[in-house]
Enzyme design. Structure first.
Site, PDB file in Angstrom:
ATOM      1  N   TRP A 135       0.686  -1.117   0.059  1.00 17.95           N
ATOM      2  CA  TRP A 135      -0.036   0.038  -0.013  1.00 17.95           C
ATOM      3  C   TRP A 135       0.864   1.223   0.262  1.00 17.95           C
ATOM      4  O   TRP A 135       0.539   2.257  -0.769  1.00 17.95           O
ATOM      5  CB  TRP A 135      -1.097  -0.090   1.054  1.00 17.95           C
ATOM      6  CG  TRP A 135      -2.121  -0.910   0.866  1.00 17.95           C
ATOM      7  CD1 TRP A 135      -2.274  -2.194   1.566  1.00 17.95           C
ATOM      8  CD2 TRP A 135      -2.967  -1.055  -0.129  1.00 17.95           C
ATOM      9  NE1 TRP A 135      -3.511  -2.933   1.129  1.00 17.95           N
ATOM     10  CE2 TRP A 135      -3.824  -2.300  -0.020  1.00 17.95           C
ATOM     11  CE3 TRP A 135      -3.298  -0.239  -1.240  1.00 17.95           C
ATOM     12  CZ2 TRP A 135      -4.877  -2.509  -0.899  1.00 17.95           C
ATOM     13  CZ3 TRP A 135      -4.224  -0.492  -2.144  1.00 17.95           C
ATOM     14  CH2 TRP A 135      -5.000  -1.638  -2.220  1.00 17.95           C
TER      15      TRP A 135
ATOM     16  N   ASP B 110      -2.125   6.558   6.040  1.00 12.94           N
ATOM     17  CA  ASP B 110      -3.136   5.709   5.695  1.00 12.94           C
ATOM     18  C   ASP B 110      -3.364   4.710   6.544  1.00 12.94           C
ATOM     19  O   ASP B 110      -2.983   3.827   6.727  1.00 12.94           O
ATOM     20  CB  ASP B 110      -2.730   5.091   4.317  1.00 12.94           C
ATOM     21  CG  ASP B 110      -3.745   4.167   3.899  1.00 12.94           C
ATOM     22  OD1 ASP B 110      -4.828   3.870   4.312  1.00 12.94           O
ATOM     23  OD2 ASP B 110      -3.346   3.224   2.696  1.00 12.94           O
TER      24      ASP B 110
ATOM     25  N   LYS C  61     -12.791  -2.032   6.118  1.00  8.54           N
ATOM     26  CA  LYS C  61     -11.843  -2.809   6.909  1.00  8.54           C
ATOM     27  C   LYS C  61     -12.563  -2.670   8.327  1.00  8.54           C
ATOM     28  O   LYS C  61     -12.942  -3.717   8.803  1.00  8.54           O
ATOM     29  CB  LYS C  61     -10.576  -2.418   6.972  1.00  8.54           C
ATOM     30  CG  LYS C  61      -9.792  -2.968   5.850  1.00  8.54           C
ATOM     31  CD  LYS C  61      -9.764  -2.317   4.480  1.00  8.54           C
ATOM     32  CE  LYS C  61      -8.916  -2.891   3.272  1.00  8.54           C
ATOM     33  NZ  LYS C  61      -8.198  -1.983   2.579  1.00  8.54           N
TER      34      LYS C  61
HETATM   35  C1  LIG Z   1      -7.434  -1.470   1.735  1.00  7.60           C
HETATM   36  C2  LIG Z   1      -6.375  -0.264   1.616  1.00  7.60           C
HETATM   37  C3  LIG Z   1      -6.181   0.525   0.687  1.00  7.60           C
HETATM   38  C4  LIG Z   1      -7.331   0.697  -0.681  1.00  7.60           C
HETATM   39  O1  LIG Z   1      -8.637   1.211  -0.324  1.00  7.60           O
HETATM   40  P1  LIG Z   1      -9.804   1.352  -1.202  1.00  7.60           P
HETATM   41  O2  LIG Z   1     -10.599   2.176  -0.326  1.00  7.60           O
HETATM   42  O3  LIG Z   1      -9.914   0.015  -1.901  1.00  7.60           O
HETATM   43  O4  LIG Z   1      -9.192   2.469  -2.268  1.00  7.60           O
HETATM   44  C5  LIG Z   1      -5.592   1.641   0.856  1.00  7.60           C
HETATM   45  N1  LIG Z   1      -4.403   1.570   1.999  1.00  7.60           N
HETATM   46  C6  LIG Z   1      -4.636   0.458   2.883  1.00  7.60           C
HETATM   47  C7  LIG Z   1      -3.594   0.286   4.034  1.00  7.60           C
HETATM   48  C8  LIG Z   1      -5.529  -0.654   2.532  1.00  7.60           C
HETATM   49  O5  LIG Z   1      -5.610  -1.618   3.620  1.00  7.60           O
END
Ligand SMILES: *Cc1c(COP(=O)(O)O)cnc(C)c1O
Length: 360
Positions: free
Chosen positions: A102, A172, A196
């Site tokens: 990521w 993030d 999540k």
């Molecule tokens: C799932 C995830 C993403 C992507 O998220 P989207 O909402 O599908 O764009 C980005 N960063 C992390 C750490 C993730 O777990």
């Protein structure tokens, strides 16, 4: 209905209590005669849902008053470009820590807008650890420092908040937000896709410090300008109303559980017992440095990869689903977000012991 435990990394399990309440309110939200999906986002019913969700999130995360909470669309992935578009503010470079899949995506997107200084990377050890503060080579002229507190695919987590001085820290938090209390005041921007630990896919939460709003590049599309969303209470256009509502139910659920310290205690216990089962097995293995093991995503391999298929089949028969590891890592991955009950982790551990006994 037999009990199924879903270990998906995302979209992931939602708390059963939340789904039951949503079901209860599906056709008639609190006497309004409408499903939440049918409501005008500017009507008083939805406005009250939206306000309560924001207030509850502010309460559980202890968000200071000088931060805006935005309820957006576009996923965490859109933030990969929204962050540089809003935070560069005339500067030409940003610092990024690279701890896995990521981080890399965030870096690739940032490179479209600015120079990226990799403040640290753990690629050399195949992303099985997070760097220490002393490993970070930070540029005091950077527009911001970006990192991924929890790498969802590698199962690698920072056990500290990087110190970036006057440079705004951007995180993030897609796969770790609400897993434990955090000090929001240490961050310039926190963002997370909802699917999540917050609610359904389609909603993205952004928590941004006031002084970082209003500096977007002239070229930024207005939908990518934090100020546009902050000024309109996330209602510049139609927000993801149902996701916002469900997230609100999740925030209330966290409050009912006793808040994030209570949730953190359960999460730590769940993770500790699963890692102990892996480490003590002599059959399962997790490659991540102990200090950086994720509480939320637990990748593990079997001693013999030829048994992977059978493991997944038998696990499914036992009601334990979506355990296949990410294609880039292989093996298994158990995502054990807030909504995964401790009994689900216990069931997995007991299944793993049986499987080993029968197949090792
Ligand atoms: C799932 C995830 C993403 C992507 O998220 P989207 O909402 O599908 O764009 C980005 N960063 C992390 C750490 C993730 O777990």
């Amino acid at each position: 209905m037999s009990t199924i435990y879903n270990f998906s990394a995302g979209p992931a399990m939602l708390p059963k209590e939340v789904l039951l309440q949503a079901k209860e309110e599906m056709l008639d939200w609190q006497g309004s005669g409408m499903c939440v999906m049918e409501m005008s986002h500017r009507g008083k019913e939805f406005m009250s849902i939206a306000a309560k969700a924001e207030a509850d999130l502010r309460e559980v995360l202890a968000v200071p008053d000088n931060y805006k909470v935005l309820f957006l669309q576009g996923g965490a992935s859109s933030q990969f470009s929204m962050v540089p578009l809003n935070l560069l503010a005339g500067k030409t470079s940003a610092d990024y820590i690279n701890t896995g899949a990521w981080s890399k995506k965030a870096i690739a997107e940032a490179k479209r807008f600015c120079d990226v200084n990799i403040a640290a990377s753990t690629e050399d050890n195949k992303f099985t650890s997070a760097p220490d503060q002393s490993d970070l080579s930070l540029d005091s002229n950077a527009a911001y420092l970006h990192y991924t507190p929890n790498e969802t695919i590698g199962g690698v987590e920072f056990n500290y908040i990087p110190e970036s001085g006057d440079v705004p820290l951007v995180a993030d938090m897609s796969s770790t937000i609400l897993s434990r209390p955090i000090d929001v005041s240490k961050f310039g921007v926190i963002y997370a896709g909802a699917q999540k630990n917050i609610g359904p896919a389609g909603l993205t939460i952004v928590i941004v410090r006031d002084d970082l709003i209003g500096k977007a590049s002239d070229k930024a599309p207005s939908m990518f300008d934090y100020k546009v969303h902050a000024d309109s209470g996330s209602m510049n256009n139609t927000p993801p109303t149902y996701g916002w509502y469900l997230a609100g139910l999740v925030f209330q659920w966290i409050k009912d559980k006793g808040g994030l310290s209570a949730v953190a205690e359960i999460n730590k216990r769940k993770a500790d017992k699963l890692y102990a089962a892996i480490d003590n097995s002599g059959f399962y293995a997790n490659p991540v440095a102990i200090a950086n093991r994720s509480w939320m995503n637990v990748p593990f391999t079997l001693a013999n990869a030829e048994l992977d298929k059978l493991f997944l089949e038998k696990a499914k028969e036992a009601g334990l689903i979506t355990l296949k590891g990410h294609r880039s890592v292989g093996g298994m991955r158990a995502s054990i977000y807030n909504a995964m009950p401790e009994e689900g982790v216990d069931a997995l551990i007991s299944f793993m012991k049986d499987f080993q006994q029968n197949n090792a």
